[in-house]
Design a protein around this motif. Structure first.
Motif, PDB file in Angstrom:
ATOM      1  N   SER A 145      69.114  19.481  12.930  1.00 47.41           N
ATOM      2  CA  SER A 145      69.307  18.820  11.643  1.00 47.41           C
ATOM      3  C   SER A 145      70.572  19.359  10.988  1.00 47.41           C
ATOM      4  O   SER A 145      70.766  20.550  10.865  1.00 47.41           O
ATOM      5  N   ASN A 146      71.423  18.491  10.637  1.00 48.86           N
ATOM      6  CA  ASN A 146      72.670  18.871   9.997  1.00 48.86           C
ATOM      7  C   ASN A 146      72.796  17.975   8.771  1.00 48.86           C
ATOM      8  O   ASN A 146      73.211  16.836   8.856  1.00 48.86           O
ATOM      9  N   THR A 147      72.371  18.542   7.647  1.00 42.59           N
ATOM     10  CA  THR A 147      72.244  17.713   6.448  1.00 42.59           C
ATOM     11  C   THR A 147      73.578  17.125   6.008  1.00 42.59           C
ATOM     12  O   THR A 147      73.621  16.006   5.530  1.00 42.59           O
ATOM     13  N   THR A 148      74.653  17.866   6.251  1.00 39.97           N
ATOM     14  CA  THR A 148      75.933  17.330   5.801  1.00 39.97           C
ATOM     15  C   THR A 148      76.362  16.116   6.615  1.00 39.97           C
ATOM     16  O   THR A 148      77.204  15.353   6.194  1.00 39.97           O
ATOM     17  N   ALA A 149      75.729  15.971   7.783  1.00 41.40           N
ATOM     18  CA  ALA A 149      76.067  14.825   8.619  1.00 41.40           C
ATOM     19  C   ALA A 149      75.365  13.555   8.127  1.00 41.40           C
ATOM     20  O   ALA A 149      75.702  12.469   8.546  1.00 41.40           O
ATOM     21  N   HIS A 150      74.359  13.727   7.272  1.00 35.52           N
ATOM     22  CA  HIS A 150      73.630  12.553   6.771  1.00 35.52           C
ATOM     23  C   HIS A 150      73.610  12.573   5.248  1.00 35.52           C
ATOM     24  O   HIS A 150      72.572  12.743   4.637  1.00 35.52           O
TER      25      HIS A 150
HETATM   26  C1  LIG Z   1      77.594  19.422  10.513  1.00 39.05           C
HETATM   27  O1  LIG Z   1      78.295  18.204  10.668  1.00 39.05           O
HETATM   28  C2  LIG Z   1      79.599  18.248  10.128  1.00 39.05           C
HETATM   29  C3  LIG Z   1      80.182  16.826  10.203  1.00 39.05           C
HETATM   30  O2  LIG Z   1      79.845  16.216  11.428  1.00 39.05           O
HETATM   31  C4  LIG Z   1      80.436  19.263  10.882  1.00 39.05           C
HETATM   32  O3  LIG Z   1      81.741  19.336  10.367  1.00 39.05           O
HETATM   33  C5  LIG Z   1      79.766  20.616  10.749  1.00 39.05           C
HETATM   34  O4  LIG Z   1      80.452  21.574  11.532  1.00 39.05           O
HETATM   35  C6  LIG Z   1      78.316  20.554  11.197  1.00 39.05           C
HETATM   36  N1  LIG Z   1      77.674  21.816  10.904  1.00 39.05           N
HETATM   37  C7  LIG Z   1      76.885  22.423  11.769  1.00 39.05           C
HETATM   38  C8  LIG Z   1      76.284  23.692  11.310  1.00 39.05           C
HETATM   39  O5  LIG Z   1      76.638  21.956  12.891  1.00 39.05           O
END
Ligand SMILES: *[C@@H]1O[C@H](CO)[C@@H](O)[C@H](O)[C@H]1NC(C)=O
Ligand SMILES: *[C@@H]1O[C@H](CO)[C@@H](O)[C@H](O)[C@H]1NC(C)=O
Ligand SMILES: *[C@@H]1O[C@H](CO)[C@@H](O)[C@H](O)[C@H]1NC(C)=O
Ligand SMILES: *[C@@H]1O[C@H](CO)[C@@H](O)[C@H](O)[C@H]1NC(C)=O
Ligand SMILES: *[C@@H]1O[C@H](CO)[C@@H](O)[C@H](O)[C@H]1NC(C)=O
Length: 283
Positions: free
Chosen positions: A28-33
């Motif tokens: 889960s990567n909250t910043t991606a969603h």
């Molecule tokens: C989460 O996703 C963002 C955008 O895709 C990326 O830049 C970031 O490195 C990711 N973070 C992790 C912890 O995977």
């Protein structure tokens, strides 16, 4: 008999209030969603505790699970008591297969196929082992091990052992502490004595092992060379042993002798009273 607690966290998504999943998405990567972030916040709402009594498994065991790994550790300690030296220390590398059976009036018997790694030379040996945990009314006795391994003799350490022996036979003055130190470091000239501590500790760990322990040596707290009474070098060691199952750090005092021809012979081993600060290896 150990009680294992299984903790289950039931998760619901905000809004609906109904359970919608029991596992968190692994990546889960909250910043991606960014759009779903506000509506779908994962929050634990119910905590279920399930108490389950551990039952000793019989038959084929999963080689990578605890019951097989604990028995493999016993084999490792046995192997070190037989073949360990300042330049030869063995550790379990991989368990290929394991099975357990009840032997009536006797105990539980395990059969293992495994490989052992010699840590100083990074050499692997394949072994077959049989381990019996005797069960007697009201008493715990040490596991009995039968072992056959191939290719042990290809690791020939007689030259460095002989020169170490000559050096310390002449100058019986060695003392050291904290092997390894809190950064995991051991000085090169003290490495043979760290290894010797592991080998000697294996005698304790073998005799103290049961199906419910998994012992490693955490640290040599200190060591002193004693005046030798014969052709053997003699040492007094304080070691800290770690049981991964109970998470206990247990200090022991050990007096043993070593020579290239006779190997390690333990004279006394004595459990020290548990001390408050033993848990933290000092720098
Ligand atoms: C989460 O996703 C963002 C955008 O895709 C990326 O830049 C970031 O490195 C990711 N973070 C992790 C912890 O995977
Ligand atoms: C030990 O040997 C294995 C293969 O035999 C190799 O992959 C590994 O890198 C070696 N490790 C060290 C620390 O030399
Ligand atoms: C080990 O090596 C030494 C020489 O360093 C030799 O004399 C001895 O025979 C060897 N032992 C075995 C078992 O190969
Ligand atoms: C032990 O060390 C002391 C000084 O550190 C030295 O004077 C003495 O000769 C040594 N003893 C032996 C037996 O080498
Ligand atoms: C060695 O360590 C043990 C346990 O930590 C301690 O009780 C003892 O005093 C130490 N001995 C020396 C000589 O430092």
């Amino acid at each position: 008999m150990t009680l294992w607690l299984l903790l289950a966290v039931v998760l619901t998504t905000g809004g609906t209030g109904s359970p919608s999943g029991t596992v968190l998405p692994e990546d889960s990567n909250t910043t991606a969603h960014p759009n779903s972030l506000m509506e779908n916040v994962w929050k634990p709402t119910v905590v279920v505790l399930v108490a389950e009594e551990e039952v000793m498994e019989t038959g084929e065991l999963n080689p990578s699970h605890y019951p097989a790994q604990r028995v493999a550790k016993v084999v490792q300690h046995y192997f070190n008591t037989r073949h360990g030296s300042p330049y030869k220390v063995f550790a379990v590398k991989k368990v290929f297969s394991a099975n357990a059976e009840e032997v009536p009036d006797s105990g539980r018997k395990y059969q293992l196929e495994l490989s052992m790694k010699e840590m100083v030379h990074n050499t692997t040996v394949a072994c077959a082992a049989e381990v019996l945990f005797p069960r007697k009314e009201g008493s715990e006795s040490s596991p009995q091990v039968q072992l056959s391994c191939e290719d042990i003799l290809k690791i020939n350490t007689s030259a460095p052992e002989e020169s170490l022996y000559q050096q310390y036979k002449l100058n019986q003055n060695l003392s050291a502490h904290n092997l390894p130190d809190s950064y995991g470091h051991v000085d090169e000239d003290q490495e043979p004595f760290w290894h010797l501590g592991m080998v000697a500790s294996s005698f304790i760990m073998l005799s103290e092992s049961s199906e419910n322990t998994l012992y490693n040596m955490a640290q040599v707290a200190n060591l002193t060379q004693m005046a030798s009474e014969n052709e053997q070098l003699k040492f007094d060691y304080h070691v800290l042993l770690h049981d991964m199952v109970s998470q206990e750090i247990i200090p022991w005092k050990l007096v043993f002798t070593w020579s290239p021809s006779a190997g390690v012979k333990v004279q006394t081993m004595e459990k020290s009273p548990n001390c408050r600060h033993c848990n933290e290896p000092k720098p």
